[in-house]
Design an enzyme around this catalytic site. Structure first.
Site, PDB file in Angstrom:
ATOM      1  N   THR A  87       0.740   3.017  -1.485  1.00 48.88           N
ATOM      2  CA  THR A  87       0.520   3.796  -2.564  1.00 48.88           C
ATOM      3  C   THR A  87      -0.656   3.253  -3.351  1.00 48.88           C
ATOM      4  OG1 THR A  87       1.899   2.581  -4.144  1.00 48.88           O
ATOM      5  CG2 THR A  87       2.937   4.605  -3.122  1.00 48.88           C
ATOM      6  N   HIS A  88      -1.284   3.914  -4.272  1.00 48.51           N
ATOM      7  CA  HIS A  88      -2.265   3.312  -4.941  1.00 48.51           C
ATOM      8  C   HIS A  88      -1.807   2.408  -5.996  1.00 48.51           C
ATOM      9  CE1 HIS A  88      -4.076   7.225  -3.702  1.00 48.51           C
ATOM     10  NE2 HIS A  88      -5.187   6.722  -3.920  1.00 48.51           N
ATOM     11  N   GLY A  89      -2.149   1.273  -6.169  1.00 45.82           N
ATOM     12  CA  GLY A  89      -1.613   0.363  -6.998  1.00 45.82           C
ATOM     13  C   GLY A  89      -0.441  -0.426  -6.623  1.00 45.82           C
TER      14      GLY A  89
END
Length: 139
Positions: free
Chosen positions: A8-10
């Site tokens: 995922t993002h982050g």
């Protein structure tokens, strides 16, 4: 058996896995990755390749990512496009991940994709809609 790569993002993937481990314990044949600000898609592809090497060989791999069309998805596409043993599911959430944990050792990757998609969407509920429907039953 299907290996899992959650990306995922982050740090969402890390926290999602930590939350799932509170209910199911640590999972085998599973890796999570984060796509951090400032990283390129090429760096993410290398992260995917490293994660794949850590999974048992000849295993199917399901990439579970946050957004359709986002960098984790696009990087996974570049790896999975020419490999029939790989697939990608978008919109990863906790109900989806828990359902995948229960089935990943007993179904094919195509069946697992269907289970993941169903669990992900069925895990989305509106309190008000459920409350109003149940109140109508009592009248």
């Amino acid at each position: 058996m299907v290996g899992l790569i959650i990306c995922t993002h982050g740090r969402f993937s890390e926290e999602l896995v930590r939350a799932s481990e509170m209910m199911f314990g640590k999972q085998e044949n599973m890796q999570y990755l984060t796509f951090e600000a400032g990283e390129s898609i090429d760096i993410l592809i290398e992260k995917y390749k490293t994660a794949i090497k850590s999974l048992p060989p000849r295993e199917s791999i399901l990439f579970m990512v946050d957004l359709f069309g986002g960098s984790p998805y696009n990087a996974a596409c570049r790896i999975a496009a020419n490999n029939e043993r790989m697939d990608i599911v978008t919109g990863v959430n906790l109900p989806m991940l828990l359902e995948v944990y229960t089935a990943k050792n007993s179904v094919s990757i195509s069946e697992l994709v269907t289970l993941a998609a169903n669990a992900g969407s069925q895990g989305i509920k509106s309190f008000r809609a459920l409350f109003n429907n149940n109140m109508g039953d009592d009248l």
